[in-house]
Design a protein around this motif. Structure first.
Motif, mmCIF file in Angstrom:
data_model
loop_
_atom_site.group_PDB
_atom_site.id
_atom_site.type_symbol
_atom_site.label_atom_id
_atom_site.label_comp_id
_atom_site.label_asym_id
_atom_site.label_seq_id
_atom_site.Cartn_x
_atom_site.Cartn_y
_atom_site.Cartn_z
ATOM 1 N N SER A 126 -18.112 6.059 25.375
ATOM 2 C CA SER A 126 -17.039 6.883 24.229
ATOM 3 C C SER A 126 -15.821 7.132 24.588
ATOM 4 O O SER A 126 -15.500 7.227 25.832
ATOM 5 C CB SER A 126 -17.905 7.919 23.631
ATOM 6 N N GLY A 127 -14.837 7.651 23.881
ATOM 7 C CA GLY A 127 -13.468 8.144 24.269
ATOM 8 C C GLY A 127 -12.609 7.015 24.077
ATOM 9 O O GLY A 127 -12.826 5.910 23.728
ATOM 10 N N GLU A 211 -15.775 3.574 14.992
ATOM 11 C CA GLU A 211 -15.017 4.914 15.386
ATOM 12 C C GLU A 211 -16.238 6.089 15.701
ATOM 13 O O GLU A 211 -16.107 7.065 16.619
ATOM 14 C CB GLU A 211 -14.161 5.411 14.622
ATOM 15 N N GLN A 212 -17.259 6.130 14.658
ATOM 16 C CA GLN A 212 -18.139 7.083 14.799
ATOM 17 C C GLN A 212 -19.109 6.922 16.115
ATOM 18 O O GLN A 212 -19.416 7.846 16.812
ATOM 19 C CB GLN A 212 -19.020 7.158 13.342
ATOM 20 N N SER A 215 -17.106 7.402 19.336
ATOM 21 C CA SER A 215 -16.416 8.473 19.302
ATOM 22 C C SER A 215 -14.740 8.255 19.631
ATOM 23 O O SER A 215 -14.229 8.747 20.366
ATOM 24 C CB SER A 215 -16.925 9.670 20.500
ATOM 25 N N TRP A 216 -14.487 7.234 18.758
ATOM 26 C CA TRP A 216 -12.960 6.840 18.931
ATOM 27 C C TRP A 216 -12.206 7.999 18.190
ATOM 28 O O TRP A 216 -12.404 7.803 16.889
ATOM 29 C CB TRP A 216 -12.801 5.357 18.565
ATOM 30 N N PRO A 217 -10.997 8.315 18.501
ATOM 31 C CA PRO A 217 -10.382 9.465 17.835
ATOM 32 C C PRO A 217 -9.381 8.821 16.866
ATOM 33 O O PRO A 217 -8.165 9.113 17.297
ATOM 34 C CB PRO A 217 -9.662 10.130 18.925
ATOM 35 N N ASN A 221 -12.833 8.431 12.192
ATOM 36 C CA ASN A 221 -13.601 9.475 12.707
ATOM 37 C C ASN A 221 -13.099 10.656 11.682
ATOM 38 O O ASN A 221 -13.732 11.635 11.157
ATOM 39 C CB ASN A 221 -13.420 10.075 14.094
ATOM 40 N N THR A 225 -15.207 13.213 9.124
ATOM 41 C CA THR A 225 -15.085 14.640 9.472
ATOM 42 C C THR A 225 -14.520 15.211 7.953
ATOM 43 O O THR A 225 -15.154 16.402 7.640
ATOM 44 C CB THR A 225 -14.359 14.879 10.524
#
Length: 269
Positions: A126-127, A211-212, A215-217, A221, A225
């Motif tokens: 992730s990231g 992205e979820q 965890s891609w910003p 995401n 959110t």
């Protein structure tokens, strides 16, 4: 919140303009949209469009990488299948493209993460720290789009190769590679370009899910959110921008038609 007093609700309604007549609210909203303002984010307490723009670069990077992978793999696989119709390569590509269409993006992402991140430890899970973080999300988003492109390219190029002008070129003993590049490919490019234009919407929705998972910003995401936080201005800004991107992409495709196929140009003769 559920503990808000009537005075707090009334004050909040005045801040948002919800105490005005519905028609007046709508006209004010349209005026704001046309001026590029989507209102203040309820969570971040600043311009909603600015919040979206701050998260746009990672999503554009992901979409660009996914589109490049899907185009290269899909068009190349479709071309190989069309050239080797009813052969082993054609059957294999057909099976793989069918699988690519059937597998959900979130499931494929988890499988790739399990294999390449957890078992082999080649790539991060992730990231967005480096280019390695981009590989798995981009491949996940590109998979179904590459499958669609492969099928459309296969059909369009096969029809072009069976056309009379190709048979005439073969009768004149023109090399096959020249027939493929100069005669068949330009005629097969129109439906492929159409699919590429429509693919932008699929990339946007696919990016939201992926992205979820990774965890891609990006705005995917942010979109999820914001829905959870009921941050309506941010959600509206993302939806409007996604729609505008599809419209602009299809306009760009219309211009590409003219470059690829001269017959689409208007003529006074």
């Amino acid at each position: 919140g559920p503990d808000a007093t009537p005075e707090m609700k009334a004050d909040f309604a005045r801040q948002l303009g919800l105490d005005r007549p519905l028609v007046e609210q709508y006209l004010a909203y349209v005026k704001s949209i046309l001026s590029g303002s989507f209102g203040l984010s309820y969570v971040y307490r600043r311009d909603a469009l600015g919040v979206v723009v701050d998260n746009l670069a990672p999503t554009l990077t992901l979409m660009g990488a996914a589109l490049a992978i899907a185009t290269i793999v899909g068009v190349l696989a479709g071309a190989i299948a069309a050239i080797n119709r009813k052969g082993t390569a054609d059957r294999l590509i057909t099976v793989l493209s069918s699988g690519g269409l059937c597998i959900p993006a979130f499931f494929l992402g988890l499988v790739l993460m399990l294999i390449f991140s957890i078992e082999l430890r080649w790539l991060p899970t992730s990231g967005a720290g480096s280019w390695k973080n981009l590989i798995l999300p981009a491949v996940t988003v590109a998979a179904s789009n590459a499958a669609v492109l492969a099928r459309y390219t296969r059909v369009a190029l096969a029809e072009a190769l069976d056309s009379p002008y190709v048979m005439a070129a073969e009768a004149r003993d023109i090399p096959f590679w020249r027939i493929l590049l100069h005669h068949a490919a330009p005629n097969a490019a129109i439906p492929v370009l159409t699919v590429l234009g429509m693919m932008v919407g699929a990339l946007v929705t696919g990016s939201i899910v992926v992205e979820q998972v990774f965890s891609w910003p990006g705005i995917g995401n942010l979109f999820i959110t914001s829905i959870g936080n009921r941050d309506i201005p941010v959600v509206q800004a993302i939806v409007v921008l996604a729609g505008a991107a599809m419209i602009l992409t299809n306009l760009a495709v219309e211009f590409l038609y003219v470059l690829v196929d001269p017959r689409t140009r208007r003529s006074d003769h």
